[in-house]
Motif scaffolding. Structure first.
Motif, PDB file in Angstrom:
ATOM      1  N   GLU A  30      10.940  -9.970  60.046  1.00  0.00           N
ATOM      2  CA  GLU A  30       9.720  -9.176  60.126  1.00  0.00           C
ATOM      3  C   GLU A  30      10.055  -7.716  59.858  1.00  0.00           C
ATOM      4  O   GLU A  30      11.223  -7.348  59.679  1.00  0.00           O
ATOM      5  CB  GLU A  30       9.090  -9.324  61.515  1.00  0.00           C
ATOM      6  N   ARG A  41       6.209  -9.440  51.943  1.00  0.00           N
ATOM      7  CA  ARG A  41       6.624 -10.781  52.336  1.00  0.00           C
ATOM      8  C   ARG A  41       7.803 -11.253  51.503  1.00  0.00           C
ATOM      9  O   ARG A  41       8.718 -11.898  52.013  1.00  0.00           O
ATOM     10  CB  ARG A  41       5.448 -11.755  52.193  1.00  0.00           C
ATOM     11  N   ALA A  66       5.294  -6.537  56.989  1.00  0.00           N
ATOM     12  CA  ALA A  66       5.352  -7.900  56.446  1.00  0.00           C
ATOM     13  C   ALA A  66       6.337  -8.767  57.226  1.00  0.00           C
ATOM     14  O   ALA A  66       7.244  -8.261  57.901  1.00  0.00           O
ATOM     15  CB  ALA A  66       5.738  -7.862  54.974  1.00  0.00           C
ATOM     16  N   ALA A 113       8.149 -13.112  57.262  1.00  0.00           N
ATOM     17  CA  ALA A 113       8.314 -14.429  56.628  1.00  0.00           C
ATOM     18  C   ALA A 113       9.284 -15.249  57.459  1.00  0.00           C
ATOM     19  O   ALA A 113      10.152 -14.693  58.149  1.00  0.00           O
ATOM     20  CB  ALA A 113       8.817 -14.291  55.197  1.00  0.00           C
TER      21      ALA A 113
END
Length: 412
Positions: A290, A295, A390, A392
């Motif tokens: 994070e 992303r 962002a 992932a």
């Protein structure tokens, strides 16, 4: 043994209206095992798919893409043992011949058949054996054939991977059942995996194509076992429209959002099942990144950690040699990354310990805490890049001695 992956029970797999499945022993590679699956779909069914990005894509992938250019899909044929990849023009001809044979059995057009293969690359598909096995697969067609089918599509998998979901659409119960196979040569986009989800919802073709891409991105394109992008990867989403629920034609509708949530939930389960059954896997790892600018940047860092053989072997040994994680983050390719601001935690899903901050080992970190986390069968590597909003997540597994043994003996 798979990492915390329950064995599916036949009575847990729900029939999908408009879908029948049958299997057979065709002897395509090995005798004494089911290696041929036939799936028959009701008239009016639609399908959409995403496939491998390997330039050496298998012949059935080429034919599948061609046949999906038309909306009508009435059958799928799946063989294991031989991948029909690296087989040139003859391979494409064999894939088409398998579609023609299925079409003759079911009284449909060859273009309404989607072919799939998995197994050894660089060997030709024995079409004569596949064709000879089709009558038995047709005779075995049944609505509750999912349990047999998810066994028949396995290669080096140690257990089948299949599950069901239900959701309410317009006051009607809509069913989704899916299955996947894969254990090695797993890395998007996509992996040596086959994934199939069928639903009896009525979904417009354009929305189905959108949904399969969204589901793949959230699931099968977020897993890795060994970093190898295979030649045969296919994920297919089928909608028969046989539930009687209202047709879904808008992505903004509540019905689409409900179906989308159920499809993605099932796809994530199937994708994680592949990692949990990774060849020789003893640990299931979630790499959560994070605080990135995008992303894709977060995925880039997560994949660097997930693909590192040094990280994966350390996890197998339960050795908190956690400098290997920092090393992977550092070479991930984020050129302007400020390592003095990022933080790294190690957890077991219930608690986590701070490992690194301010460019080095966290002052609060203790070796015994790292050992405790590493001994868990499920481990979370949590990274905060401290440079944006962002995030992932990538799922992976460790490398054990058995990974080498399985792949060394793959063709024997």
């Amino acid at each position: 043994m798979p990492v915390n992956l329950p064995l599916p029970l036949a009575d847990q797999l729900l029939p999908v209206a408009g879908v029948r499945l049958g299997t057979a022993e065709a002897g395509i590679r090995k005798q004494g095992r089911r290696d041929l699956t036939l799936i028959e779909l009701a008239a009016g069914s639609r399908a959409a798919g995403v496939f491998t990005q390997n330039r050496f894509c298998a012949a059935p992938v080429t034919v599948c893409r061609e046949h999906l250019a038309t909306e009508g899909v009435r059958a799928l044929v799946i063989n294991t043992g031989i991948a029909n990849a690296g087989t040139g023009a003859q391979g494409v001809a064999n894939a088409r011949a398998s579609c023609e044979a299925v079409a003759a059995q079911l009284g449909i057009s060859p273009r309404e058949v989607l072919p799939f293969s998995t197994g050894v690359i660089l060997e030709h598909l024995p079409v004569d054996r596949l064709v000879a096995g089709l009558p038995a697969a047709k005779a075995a067609l049944k609505a509750d054939g999912w349990f047999d089918a998810c066994h028949a599509i396995m290669t080096t998998d140690t257990q089948p991977k299949c599950a069901s979901r239900q959701v309410q659409i317009g006051g009607k119960t809509v069913t989704l059942t899916g299955m996947s196979k894969g254990a090695g040569m797993i890395r998007p986009n996509m992996a040596t995996m086959l994934g199939f989800i069928a639903t009896d919802a009525d979904v417009a073709q354009a929305l189905l194509a959108q949904l399969v891409r969204e589901a793949a991105d959230a699931s099968f394109n977020s897993v890795t076992v060994d970093g190898d992008t295979s030649t045969n990867d296919s994920f297919i989403l089928i909608a028969t429209g046989a539930s009687g629920a209202p047709a879904i034609s808008s992505a903004d509708s509540a019905d689409y959002k409900a179906l989308r949530s159920a499809v993605i939930d099932l796809a994530i389960w199937l994708a994680q099942a592949i990692v949990r059954d990774g060849e020789g896997a003893t640990k299931f790892m979630s790499i959560v990144v994070e605080g990135g600018k995008s992303r894709e940047e977060c995925r880039q860092v997560a994949y660097a950690v997930a693909h590192s053989p040094l990280v994966k072997t350390a996890f197998f040994a339960s050795d908190p040699n956690l400098g290997r994680i920092l090393c992977a983050i550092g070479y991930a390719g984020v050129a302007d990354l400020d390592v003095s601001t990022l933080k790294v935690w190690l957890g077991d899903g219930k608690e986590e310990v701070l490992v690194a901050e301010q460019g080095g080992r966290a002052a609060s970190y203790r070796e015994e805490d790292g050992v405790r986390m590493m001994k868990s069968a499920e481990i979370v590597v949590h990274v905060n890049l401290a440079r944006g909003q962002a995030a992932a997540t990538i799922w992976t597994c460790d490398f054990s001695y058995d990974y080498v043994k399985i792949n060394a003996d793959y063709r024997s």
